[in-house]
Motif scaffolding. Structure first.
Motif, mmCIF file in Angstrom:
data_model
loop_
_atom_site.group_PDB
_atom_site.id
_atom_site.type_symbol
_atom_site.label_atom_id
_atom_site.label_comp_id
_atom_site.label_asym_id
_atom_site.label_seq_id
_atom_site.Cartn_x
_atom_site.Cartn_y
_atom_site.Cartn_z
ATOM 1 N N GLY A 32 -11.593 0.909 -1.645
ATOM 2 C CA GLY A 32 -11.653 2.070 -0.769
ATOM 3 C C GLY A 32 -12.662 1.855 0.337
ATOM 4 N N ILE A 33 -12.730 2.790 1.254
ATOM 5 C CA ILE A 33 -13.677 2.758 2.360
ATOM 6 C C ILE A 33 -14.370 4.110 2.441
ATOM 7 C CG2 ILE A 33 -12.365 1.049 3.661
ATOM 8 C CD1 ILE A 33 -11.234 3.284 5.362
ATOM 9 N N ILE A 34 -15.488 4.131 3.158
ATOM 10 C CA ILE A 34 -16.286 5.351 3.296
ATOM 11 C C ILE A 34 -16.545 5.587 4.780
ATOM 12 C CG2 ILE A 34 -18.374 6.559 2.583
ATOM 13 C CD1 ILE A 34 -18.681 4.501 0.348
ATOM 14 N N VAL A 35 -16.427 6.829 5.202
ATOM 15 C CA VAL A 35 -16.736 7.211 6.583
ATOM 16 C C VAL A 35 -18.009 8.043 6.561
ATOM 17 C CG1 VAL A 35 -15.928 8.394 8.653
ATOM 18 C CG2 VAL A 35 -14.302 7.171 7.202
ATOM 19 N N TYR A 77 -14.363 9.759 1.675
ATOM 20 C CA TYR A 77 -13.982 8.575 0.911
ATOM 21 C C TYR A 77 -12.460 8.453 0.970
ATOM 22 C CZ TYR A 77 -18.655 8.529 -1.297
ATOM 23 O OH TYR A 77 -20.011 8.475 -1.545
ATOM 24 N N LEU A 78 -11.975 7.296 1.375
ATOM 25 C CA LEU A 78 -10.543 7.016 1.384
ATOM 26 C C LEU A 78 -10.275 5.893 0.396
ATOM 27 C CD1 LEU A 78 -9.836 7.097 5.241
ATOM 28 C CD2 LEU A 78 -9.844 8.993 3.617
ATOM 29 N N PHE A 79 -9.375 6.116 -0.544
ATOM 30 C CA PHE A 79 -9.178 5.188 -1.655
ATOM 31 C C PHE A 79 -7.963 4.294 -1.446
ATOM 32 C CE2 PHE A 79 -10.934 9.145 -3.758
ATOM 33 C CZ PHE A 79 -12.243 8.695 -3.728
ATOM 34 N N GLY A 80 -7.935 3.210 -2.217
ATOM 35 C CA GLY A 80 -6.794 2.319 -2.211
ATOM 36 C C GLY A 80 -7.006 1.113 -1.325
ATOM 37 N N ILE A 81 -5.912 0.423 -1.026
ATOM 38 C CA ILE A 81 -5.966 -0.759 -0.168
ATOM 39 C C ILE A 81 -5.197 -0.550 1.132
ATOM 40 C CG2 ILE A 81 -6.300 -2.364 -2.080
ATOM 41 C CD1 ILE A 81 -3.304 -2.963 -1.997
ATOM 42 N N GLU A 82 -4.514 0.570 1.259
ATOM 43 C CA GLU A 82 -3.841 0.938 2.490
ATOM 44 C C GLU A 82 -4.275 2.347 2.869
ATOM 45 O OE1 GLU A 82 0.345 0.514 2.101
ATOM 46 O OE2 GLU A 82 0.280 -1.690 1.948
ATOM 47 N N TYR A 83 -4.610 2.522 4.142
ATOM 48 C CA TYR A 83 -5.174 3.795 4.591
ATOM 49 C C TYR A 83 -4.297 4.341 5.714
ATOM 50 C CZ TYR A 83 -8.731 1.157 2.232
ATOM 51 O OH TYR A 83 -9.382 0.377 1.315
ATOM 52 N N GLY A 84 -3.826 5.567 5.519
ATOM 53 C CA GLY A 84 -2.991 6.182 6.542
ATOM 54 C C GLY A 84 -3.767 6.352 7.831
ATOM 55 N N PRO A 85 -3.216 5.939 8.949
ATOM 56 C CA PRO A 85 -3.927 6.131 10.223
ATOM 57 C C PRO A 85 -4.315 7.581 10.470
ATOM 58 C CG PRO A 85 -2.067 4.653 10.504
ATOM 59 C CD PRO A 85 -1.959 5.216 9.116
ATOM 60 N N TYR A 87 -8.579 11.458 11.130
ATOM 61 C CA TYR A 87 -9.176 12.750 10.830
ATOM 62 C C TYR A 87 -10.581 12.585 10.256
ATOM 63 C CZ TYR A 87 -4.602 14.981 11.500
ATOM 64 O OH TYR A 87 -3.424 15.440 12.031
ATOM 65 N N ALA A 88 -10.765 11.577 9.406
ATOM 66 C CA ALA A 88 -12.086 11.357 8.815
ATOM 67 C C ALA A 88 -13.113 11.008 9.887
ATOM 68 C CB ALA A 88 -12.012 10.246 7.771
ATOM 69 N N ILE A 89 -12.725 10.162 10.836
ATOM 70 C CA ILE A 89 -13.649 9.791 11.911
ATOM 71 C C ILE A 89 -13.929 10.980 12.815
ATOM 72 C CG2 ILE A 89 -13.915 8.329 13.951
ATOM 73 C CD1 ILE A 89 -12.353 6.160 12.495
ATOM 74 N N PRO A 120 -10.941 15.724 -2.037
ATOM 75 C CA PRO A 120 -11.807 14.698 -2.620
ATOM 76 C C PRO A 120 -11.181 13.975 -3.810
ATOM 77 C CG PRO A 120 -13.015 16.746 -2.240
ATOM 78 C CD PRO A 120 -11.570 17.052 -2.058
ATOM 79 N N MET A 121 -10.257 14.599 -4.497
ATOM 80 C CA MET A 121 -9.652 13.962 -5.657
ATOM 81 C C MET A 121 -8.717 12.826 -5.259
ATOM 82 S SD MET A 121 -11.020 15.430 -8.181
ATOM 83 C CE MET A 121 -9.992 14.725 -9.477
ATOM 84 N N THR A 122 -8.026 12.983 -4.162
ATOM 85 C CA THR A 122 -7.083 11.956 -3.727
ATOM 86 C C THR A 122 -7.608 11.112 -2.572
ATOM 87 O OG1 THR A 122 -5.999 13.468 -2.175
ATOM 88 C CG2 THR A 122 -5.157 13.417 -4.436
ATOM 89 N N GLY A 123 -8.645 11.600 -1.893
ATOM 90 C CA GLY A 123 -9.133 10.882 -0.728
ATOM 91 C C GLY A 123 -8.166 10.917 0.433
#
Length: 300
Positions: free
Chosen positions: A169-172, A182-190, A195-197, A221-224
């Motif tokens: 995952g990655i963190i903004v 927090y965005l989880f996984g190995i693929e992140y929806g643009p 929106y996070a940024i 927060p549960m799904t990121g």
């Protein structure tokens, strides 16, 4: 909160069933510490080998933080690749709208391995400003431990496979170092990453459409991920409908008043040109006198 760990190759303890999680994977994951600050005075080395502080990349714009060790055989590569793919779709500009910081949690990594990793991903993420906005850091065990603990990133070393078990995952973070998303996984929806940024920038990044859509989407927060909020969308649509009806009523009332008032249809005298302004007809010159032919005959 945990995400998909690097479980490939990990040995199971004797007597455990296939449904049980290996011991090395039980304590890893993300512990979301939203709105808490990370220490910005932690010292690292960048890909050039220069000593830097984490705070050197904060202060002006949001930061996308990714934990990865640079000789990871599988998951870390997928995490950074997924981030590069999502960033390539965004219209936001690196170095202007956000910074990217990759931190290795393997003390054995060096600036040379960080530079090699950076060069590889800059071939994929070719946006202007990416080279100056994407930083690959390495550090000593105390610095790594301090940052990962503050960010809620839990990982473990498996001695049998010589690999790290870690979440993906990655963190903004906000410009002042607060953990925002927090965005989880190995693929992140643009959409999720944008929106996070935008949220982490506290409205300084993005446009009016982003602010409007963020009202209809809510971070889970549960799904990121950002999910569509039906009630907010209905309220927004209802408000737009009321405004449209009010505008329609005002226009129709004004139109009825113009039709009902006969004087409104007669042009005012001011619009009729005055006689003084009407040009006089052009004067026609009088004809020349015709001579008498008898006057030309001489008298006897």
């Amino acid at each position: 909160m945990s995400s998909a760990p690097a479980s490939s190759g990990f040995k199971r303890e004797p007597g455990t069933s296939s449904s049980q999680i290996p011991a090395a994977l039980r304590e890893i994951g993300f512990e979301q510490r939203l709105d808490q600050r990370v220490p910005l005075d932690i010292e690292f080395r960048d890909e050039r080998g220069a000593a830097v502080q984490l705070g050197d990349y904060f202060g002006k714009r949001p930061v996308v933080l990714v934990f990865a060790y640079y000789d990871c055989p599988m998951l870390c590569t997928q995490v950074i690749s997924g981030l590069a793919s999502a960033l390539g779709v965004l219209s936001l500009q690196p170095g202007t709208d956000f910074e990217i910081v990759a931190v290795s949690f393997n003390p054995a990594d060096t600036p040379a391995t960080a530079a090699a990793k950076k060069a590889m991903y800059l071939e994929r993420y070719t946006r202007d400003g990416a080279a100056g906005a994407w930083h690959f850091l390495t550090g000593d065990p105390p610095a790594i431990a301090r940052l990962t603990k503050a960010a809620g990133f839990r990982y473990a070393w498996d001695a049998d496979t010589k690999q790290f078990a870690h979440p993906s995952g990655i963190i903004v973070l906000t410009a002042d170092g607060r953990l925002a998303r927090y965005l989880f996984g190995i693929e992140y929806g643009p959409r999720d990453l944008r929106y996070a940024i935008v949220e982490a920038s506290e409205g300084r990044v993005g446009n009016a459409a982003d602010a409007l859509l963020l009202y209809c989407y809510h971070y889970d927060p549960m799904t990121g991920r950002y999910g569509f909020v039906v009630m907010r969308a209905l309220r927004l649509a209802g408000g737009a409908t009321v405004l449209a009806l009010c505008a329609f009523i005002v226009v129709m009332v004004r139109r009825e008043k113009r039709i009902a008032d006969p004087e409104a249809r007669i042009p005012s005298p001011a619009r009729i040109p005055s006689p003084a302004r009407i040009p006089s007809p052009a004067r026609i010159p009088s004809p020349a006198p015709i001579p008498n032919p008898e006057s030309r005959i001489p008298r006897p």
